[in-house]
Structures are given as C-alpha cells and as structure tokens.
Design a protein around this motif. Structure first.
Motif, PDB file in Angstrom:
ATOM      1  N   LEU B  13       0.833  -1.208   0.000  1.00 38.31           N
ATOM      2  CA  LEU B  13       0.000   0.000   0.000  1.00 38.31           C
ATOM      3  C   LEU B  13       0.861   1.249   0.000  1.00 38.31           C
ATOM      4  O   LEU B  13       2.013   1.225   0.461  1.00 38.31           O
ATOM      5  CB  LEU B  13      -0.879   0.038   1.252  1.00 38.31           C
ATOM      6  N   GLN B  14       0.257   2.320  -0.476  1.00 34.00           N
ATOM      7  CA  GLN B  14       0.827   3.643  -0.277  1.00 34.00           C
ATOM      8  C   GLN B  14       0.278   4.202   1.033  1.00 34.00           C
ATOM      9  O   GLN B  14      -0.877   3.923   1.405  1.00 34.00           O
ATOM     10  CB  GLN B  14       0.462   4.578  -1.418  1.00 34.00           C
ATOM     11  N   GLU B  15       1.088   4.952   1.707  1.00 35.60           N
ATOM     12  CA  GLU B  15       0.668   5.582   2.962  1.00 35.60           C
ATOM     13  C   GLU B  15      -0.643   6.332   2.731  1.00 35.60           C
ATOM     14  O   GLU B  15      -0.816   7.028   1.728  1.00 35.60           O
ATOM     15  CB  GLU B  15       1.752   6.547   3.432  1.00 35.60           C
ATOM     16  N   GLY B  16      -1.561   6.150   3.661  1.00 34.68           N
ATOM     17  CA  GLY B  16      -2.852   6.822   3.560  1.00 34.68           C
ATOM     18  C   GLY B  16      -3.963   5.946   3.013  1.00 34.68           C
ATOM     19  O   GLY B  16      -5.147   6.280   3.165  1.00 34.68           O
ATOM     20  N   ALA B  17      -3.603   4.835   2.396  1.00 34.15           N
ATOM     21  CA  ALA B  17      -4.617   3.947   1.822  1.00 34.15           C
ATOM     22  C   ALA B  17      -5.284   3.123   2.916  1.00 34.15           C
ATOM     23  O   ALA B  17      -4.754   2.960   4.019  1.00 34.15           O
ATOM     24  CB  ALA B  17      -3.982   3.035   0.779  1.00 34.15           C
ATOM     25  N   ASN B  18      -6.449   2.592   2.568  1.00 32.56           N
ATOM     26  CA  ASN B  18      -7.177   1.694   3.470  1.00 32.56           C
ATOM     27  C   ASN B  18      -7.021   0.256   2.992  1.00 32.56           C
ATOM     28  O   ASN B  18      -6.767   0.010   1.804  1.00 32.56           O
ATOM     29  CB  ASN B  18      -8.666   2.044   3.489  1.00 32.56           C
ATOM     30  N   SER B  19      -7.204  -0.689   3.890  1.00 33.45           N
ATOM     31  CA  SER B  19      -7.081  -2.091   3.496  1.00 33.45           C
ATOM     32  C   SER B  19      -7.958  -2.973   4.369  1.00 33.45           C
ATOM     33  O   SER B  19      -8.334  -2.596   5.490  1.00 33.45           O
ATOM     34  CB  SER B  19      -5.631  -2.563   3.593  1.00 33.45           C
ATOM     35  N   SER B  75      -7.310   1.655   8.367  1.00 27.95           N
ATOM     36  CA  SER B  75      -7.608   2.887   7.636  1.00 27.95           C
ATOM     37  C   SER B  75      -6.421   3.841   7.721  1.00 27.95           C
ATOM     38  O   SER B  75      -5.639   3.804   8.682  1.00 27.95           O
ATOM     39  CB  SER B  75      -8.859   3.548   8.199  1.00 27.95           C
ATOM     40  N   SER B  76      -6.288   4.663   6.692  1.00 27.61           N
ATOM     41  CA  SER B  76      -5.224   5.679   6.638  1.00 27.61           C
ATOM     42  C   SER B  76      -3.879   5.074   7.044  1.00 27.61           C
ATOM     43  O   SER B  76      -3.223   5.528   8.002  1.00 27.61           O
ATOM     44  CB  SER B  76      -5.564   6.856   7.555  1.00 27.61           C
ATOM     45  N   SER B  77      -3.477   4.062   6.321  1.00 27.25           N
ATOM     46  CA  SER B  77      -2.296   3.286   6.722  1.00 27.25           C
ATOM     47  C   SER B  77      -1.048   4.158   6.833  1.00 27.25           C
ATOM     48  O   SER B  77      -0.894   5.169   6.143  1.00 27.25           O
ATOM     49  CB  SER B  77      -2.051   2.150   5.729  1.00 27.25           C
ATOM     50  N   VAL B 111       3.776  -0.911   3.754  1.00 28.51           N
ATOM     51  CA  VAL B 111       3.247   0.417   3.499  1.00 28.51           C
ATOM     52  C   VAL B 111       4.402   1.327   3.107  1.00 28.51           C
ATOM     53  O   VAL B 111       5.333   1.538   3.877  1.00 28.51           O
ATOM     54  CB  VAL B 111       2.530   0.987   4.740  1.00 28.51           C
TER      55      VAL B 111
END
Lengths: 115, 113
Positions: B13-19, B75-77, B111
């Motif tokens: 993931l990119q920082e800020g993404a949810n998973s 959320s907001s990884s 991340v």
C-alpha cells in the motif's frame, strides 16, 4: 501493561547440547505457552501450561520438554539440540485458566541457531 | 484440526490507503485474536474478537462467527503498520483447551511512504 520477558534475544548452540530457554511474565497469568516460528510454517505450539507443575503437549512437542516450577516462569528445554531446532522461539501468556477468553501476550522471542 | 486461511498473503500500500485483511476458519470458534508482528519480530495483540465488531483507533475488526470469517480493517495506513498480521483461533468444545490458539499463515503488509 503485561510484560513477558524471554531471557535471550539470540542464542547459538552446538548440536547435542542441552538448551534452556527461559520465560517470565509479571501479570500472574495462569496460562503460558511456547511457540516456534519458521518461514512458511507459521507459528506452531510446542507446549503449554495452565498451572504450576501442569503441562500439556502442543502440536510439535518432540525433542522438547518444559518446566513450570513457579507461576511466573515457564522454561523450554531442548534435551539434545539438533539443527532442525534452529528457529525463532516465542513465549506467551494469558490469564483466567480455563476461561479461554483472554488475550495472548508474547515475549520478544529468542532466535536460536544450532550449529 | 481447525484450518485457518488468511488473505491476501501479501499486500503493498501507499501511505494513507485503506485495506481489509480476511481470516477464514474451518470450524466454530470460541476465541479469535488478531496480532501484528513488527519487522523486529515482536507480536502485539490487536484484538480479542470471537464475535462482533471492535475498533481501536485506525484499526477495527469484525468477526461473523456463523459464517466463519473475520476481517481486519486498517484505515489511513502508515509506514509503521508494516509487518505481518496474524489471525489465530481456538475451537469450541473440549474442556482443556486453555486458550490454545492455532495461527494462520499471516498477511505480509508493506506500506510505502
């Protein structure tokens, strides 16, 4: 906070040696566990204890024994270390004896290498 | 014994993404926990959640026991979320289980900043 302390972070032993891995918890937990973690195999339970002097085999007890003389301390013993026992060993504890509904808390792990 | 399957095995993931991470199990359980193993090997208990929904900051978890699965939402990884996420369960029945958990294989989360 619960603290589970394993005596060594890294350990190197020779084949055939008797190895002791020590674990102490400070929260008066009834249950204590020893797992090993290997790449591709995940975490596997070796032994656990639900009370002082009580122990039960987990999924992979062969080659290991345990000792629980005091509530706070749970020792894993490799009677005669072999290279296939090279692994990360994780100690854990939880409370409430037979209640089965308590979070599990882990120590930092001991990375054992047997040469 | 009980089978525990986690998916996906890897997630980037990119920082800020949810998973969403998933855990399926093959039998009824009375104990389900989620753990995070950081890059230094420390396993941290995130949730004890045999049923229902719980939230802790950016993390939440839901277990639908009747359908034999659990979900972990991040959320907001952040880069500090990187590591391996494990689901672990204990089956119903047997009076001597004492919180003995069976672990899934884990989801490796990376991340990037």
């Amino acid at each position: 906070d619960v603290k589970v302390t394993q005596s060594s972070r890294y350990l190197v032993k020779r084949t055939g040696e008797k190895v002791f891995l020590e674990c102490v918890q400070d929260m008066d937990h009834e249950n204590m566990f020893w797992y090993r973690q290997d790449p591709g195999l995940g975490l596997r339970l070796i032994y656990f204890s639900y009370d002082v002097k009580m122990k039960e085999k987990g999924d992979i007890p062969e080659g290991y024994s345990v000792s629980r003389e005091k509530k706070e301390r749970f020792s894993l013993i490799l009677e005669s270390a072999s290279t296939n026992q090279t692994s990360m060993y994780l100690c854990a504890s939880s409370s409430e004896g037979r209640a089965r509904n308590s979070p599990l808390h882990f120590g930092n792990g001991t990375r054992l290498t047997v040469t | 014994g009980i089978q525990v399957e986690q998916s996906p095995p890897d997630l980037i993931l990119q920082e800020g993404a949810n998973s969403t991470l998933r855990c399926n199990f093959s039998d009824s359980v009375n104990n389900l926990q989620w753990f995070h193993q950081n890059p230094w090997g420390q396993l941290i208990n995130l949730f004890y959640i045999p049923s229902g929904t719980k939230q802790n900051g950016r993390l939440s978890a839901t277990t639908v026991a009747t359908e034999r699965y659990s979900l972990l939402y991040i959320s907001s990884s952040q880069t500090t979320d990187s590591g391996v996420y494990f689901c672990a369960v204990e089956t119903l029945g047997g009076g001597t289980s004492y919180g003995k958990l069976t672990f899934g294989q884990g989801t490796i989360l990376t991340v990037h900043p």
